[in-house]
Scaffold this motif. Structure first.
Motif, short mmCIF file in Angstrom:
data_model
loop_
_atom_site.label_atom_id
_atom_site.label_comp_id
_atom_site.label_asym_id
_atom_site.label_seq_id
_atom_site.Cartn_x
_atom_site.Cartn_y
_atom_site.Cartn_z
N ALA A 137 0.83 -1.20 0.00
CA ALA A 137 0.00 0.00 0.00
C ALA A 137 0.87 1.25 0.00
O ALA A 137 0.58 2.23 -0.71
N ALA A 184 -3.91 4.90 -8.70
CA ALA A 184 -4.94 5.92 -8.43
C ALA A 184 -5.88 5.49 -7.32
O ALA A 184 -6.55 6.34 -6.71
N GLU A 185 -5.94 4.18 -7.04
CA GLU A 185 -6.79 3.68 -5.96
C GLU A 185 -6.15 3.89 -4.58
O GLU A 185 -6.78 3.61 -3.56
N TYR A 186 -4.91 4.40 -4.56
CA TYR A 186 -4.19 4.53 -3.30
C TYR A 186 -3.71 5.97 -3.07
O TYR A 186 -2.50 6.23 -3.00
N ARG A 206 -5.80 7.33 1.93
CA ARG A 206 -6.14 5.92 2.10
C ARG A 206 -4.92 5.13 2.58
O ARG A 206 -5.03 4.28 3.47
N ARG A 222 -3.65 3.11 -13.18
CA ARG A 222 -5.03 2.96 -12.68
C ARG A 222 -5.04 2.35 -11.28
O ARG A 222 -5.82 2.75 -10.41
N ARG A 223 -4.16 1.37 -11.06
CA ARG A 223 -4.10 0.76 -9.74
C ARG A 223 -3.59 1.76 -8.71
O ARG A 223 -4.14 1.88 -7.60
N ASP A 230 -4.05 -11.64 -10.33
CA ASP A 230 -4.08 -10.24 -10.71
C ASP A 230 -2.75 -9.90 -11.39
O ASP A 230 -1.68 -10.10 -10.79
N ASP A 248 -0.86 -5.18 -6.28
CA ASP A 248 -1.90 -4.64 -5.43
C ASP A 248 -1.55 -4.92 -3.98
O ASP A 248 -0.70 -5.77 -3.69
N GLN A 262 1.21 6.81 -6.70
CA GLN A 262 0.13 7.77 -6.96
C GLN A 262 0.67 9.19 -6.95
O GLN A 262 0.33 10.01 -7.83
#
Length: 701
Positions: A229, A264-266, A270, A261-262, A551, A555, A236
């Protein structure tokens, strides 16, 4: 043989055999047939004359009065550790006969169990691998240390490759990620200190303020199992603030859009919640990394001992390509460079000796789940041969491991230097030579040298080398393939592609004369790409993972056991436990060396003052650490070096030398990592409570 005469003394060149990235070059001083000193080779660029406290005491270990120096046969119940001496002929004849009877029913009921008690090609898996392949025994998946990290590297960089450790001295930024280098990678720390004196910034990323973290400029104290993470959060910021090397990304990477894209989720907010740190720390770390050249990362194996360990390595190993750090000799990352060496494993351990190969492949047993395997494998394991390992002490979920080894119907052979926890369960205990008594050649995973080890003294007592023992067993079982009678020198010759350019025309004779030689590898091996992946690029998106149903993009995979991912379990066991290596032990090796055990004193755990106060625990108190799998005892140290909610307990003590007869693996789990089938030692919830008392066989209480 490389032996230097100094007056009445002989100086013999050697190599440290242990599971450590430093693989030091040794100078062994012999006087009147006895080793009087073991020192580092001052001319070897990564050893530079210095040894860790452990290996500098290697002569004490070799000459210990506790050495097993003759073959022994069990005389009591399993686990009692009572033996009677027997001759080599009696032991080998009986072992061969009993293995033969099991093999007649099904050779897969026989299992070898070994790891890195020695990292040598000869005394490791050379002759042993050939013997068990010819026997048709079950295969062992040797996962207990590095397999998750290896899988992460394989699917990102293409293998165990990275930067030259000597180049860290020229870095301007070093992220020391999941490593207490002073304890477990001392010679890297020397190069990091050189860089620091030249103005470099050192950042430690570790749940615990280790000795190494205390000497870095910054310390990011994230929660265990959250490293991926943090890496994704850094990505990011790097992408959002355009701190990328666009040319390197375009030419030498694959799958940037999917990775973006992945990432951007972090966002930092977060990541802060996941990692238990401030969002500002994520942003500052990313900016520091993106704006500094050369920037280098040194990973170690602690961070991959959680459920998402392989993904964590994948994410961290993606960072250098994003910022073009690989362009610089002092940039990039290092976890292992063992894949930089031109190995020939098919010639070395000869899987073609397996009856029916390649159409027939025996089953594979994961060593990290040996407890379950011994209790529930189908067909059952009926014979076990242990060498270069101490599974009763080092394997997770000790109660199951102990139950499995205690089976009276399990025929167990242990090849060892000492009567370890595992040796106590042997039907036959066979005396092995130490590194000072046999020949071997070593690769390393922490630097780019080959090293030769010459025997400094004759074997003590009746000790025999691993290769000699397995040759003798092969002969008694009627295996007449020439590969099973090969000399130690032939085994080394088969292990390496000596014609490869990276070996640069080196011969075994030259290596033995010099003692060590560096591989011919470019200063910045991936400055222009050329990764050993199928695409030749750093693969942010792995088609191989996608084809296997995983995957394809890194991640964060939450831990099995944490307050966030498993609140029901955390209600009973609210503290996360990590168990890094004790400074004076090497896994379970050296625990029985009196001087080192006295220095380490006793099993200890470190607990934050907030957590200690909530439980009424005070400094120096005897405590019990427990969960549903088991319990062990330790001395409490109340300290802010660990963060709230995290307890640190050092390993790996032998069970029988620990108070209460259990070490930290009484509470660890047999659950495996996301990729690579690795152990999850640092993915563990516990509770800590008062204990009645604390006594150890070392006499310290």
């Amino acid at each position: 043989m490389s032996t230097l005469e100094v007056a009445a003394e002989r100086l013999v060149r050697g190599a440290c055999p242990h599971d450590c990235p430093d693989t030091c070059a040794l100078h062994v001083t012999v006087r009147d047939g006895r080793v009087i000193k073991v020192a580092g080779d001052p001319a070897h660029p990564t050893t530079h004359g210095a040894l860790c406290t452990k290996v500098s005491r290697y002569a004490e270990r070799t000459y210990s009065p506790d050495r097993v120096l003759q073959p022994m046969k069990r005389a009591g119940r399993k686990g009692e550790g009572r033996f009677v001496p027997v001759s080599w002929d009696e032991a080998l004849d009986d072992i061969a006969a009993r293995l033969g009877r099991v093999a007649e029913r099904d050779p897969q009921r026989i299992l070898p169990y070994s790891y890195a008690g020695t990292m040598g090609w000869v005394q490791g898996e050379g002759m042993a691998g050939r013997f068990f392949h010819r026997l048709g025994a079950s295969l062992l998946d040797r996962t207990i240390c590095s397999s998750a990290g290896m899988a992460g590297m394989a699917h990102t960089l293409g293998g165990a490759v990275g930067m030259d450790v000597e180049r860290y001295a020229d870095a301007q930024l070093i992220l020391i990620w999941g490593s207490n280098s002073i304890t477990s990678n001392l010679h890297f720390w020397t190069f990091a200190q050189q860089a620091k004196r030249r103005g470099a910034t050192l950042v430690a990323i570790d749940p615990y303020r280790s000795d190494t973290a205390a000497k870095c400029h910054r310390h990011v104290a994230l929660l265990p199992g959250t490293d991926a993470a943090l890496a994704l959060g850094m990505m990011q910021v790097l992408i959002a603030e355009d701190l990328l090397d666009h040319d390197y990304v375009a030419r030498h990477t694959l799958g940037f859009e999917a990775l973006a894209r992945r990432a951007a989720e972090y966002p930092p907010e977060r990541v802060a919640r996941i990692c238990g740190i401030d969002a500002g720390e994520v942003v500052e770390l990313a900016r520091l990394y993106g704006r500094t050249r050369p920037a280098a990362i040194r990973l170690n194996y602690g961070l991959q001992r959680c459920r998402g360990g392989a993904n964590a390595v994948r994410a961290i190993m993606s960072l250098p390509a994003l910022v073009g750090a690989w362009r610089d000799p002092a940039g990039g990352a290092l976890l292992s460079v063992s894949g930089m060496l031109p190995l020939t494993p098919q010639r070395h351990t000869r899987p073609d000796l397996i009856p029916g190969w390649p159409a027939h492949r025996p089953r594979t047993i994961n060593m990290s789940a040996i407890g379950d395997a011994l209790l529930a494998a189908d067909p059952p394991i009926e014979a076990l041969v242990v060498y270069n390992s101490n599974p009763v002490a080092v394997a997770p979920d000790s109660e199951k491991v102990l139950q499995g080894f205690a089976r009276e119907d399990l025929f167990t052979v242990v090849i060892e230097h000492f009567q370890t926890d595992t040796a106590d369960y042997a039907d036959y205990l066979l005396p092995a030579t130490t590194q000072l008594e046999h020949f071997d050649v070593h690769r390393t995973y922490g630097h780019c040298y080959l090293l030769a080890n010459e025997p400094a003294i004759a074997p003590l007592g009746q000790a025999r080398s691993n290769s000699d023992i397995f040759r003798a067993l092969a002969q008694r079982m009627g295996f007449d393939d020439p590969a099973l009678a090969a000399s130690d020198e032939q085994i080394v010759g088969d292990a390496i592609d000596w014609g490869d350019a990276r070996v640069a025309g080196l011969t075994l004779a030259q290596l033995r004369e010099r003692g060590w030689a560096k591989l011919d590898i470019a200063a910045a091996p991936f400055a222009d790409g050329g990764f050993p992946t199928p695409s030749g690029k750093c693969e942010f998106h792995s088609a191989r993972l996608a084809a296997a149903g995983h995957d394809p993009v890194p991640d964060w995979v939450p831990p099995y056991e944490s307050a966030a991912s498993n609140p029901a379990l955390a209600a009973h066991y609210p503290l996360a436990l990590i168990s890094p290596p004790a400074r004076h032990f090497m896994n379970s090796t050296f625990v029985n060396v009196d001087s080192l055990r006295r220095t380490e004193r006793e099993p200890a755990c470190e607990i934050h003052p907030t957590d200690a106060a909530a439980r009424g625990i005070v400094e120096g108190e005897a405590v019990e650490l427990r969960n549903e799998r088991g319990a062990f005892r330790a001395r409490a140290r109340v300290s802010e070096r660990t963060r709230p909610g995290v307890v640190v307990a050092w390993g790996v003590w032998w069970h029988k030398l620990a108070p209460g007869g259990r070490n930290v693996n009484a509470v660890t789990s047999q659950a495996l990592t996301d990729l690579g089938g690795g152990p999850t030692f640092y993915d563990c919830l516990i509770e800590v409570a008062h204990a009645d008392g604390l006594e150890t066989r070392s006499g310290v209480a």
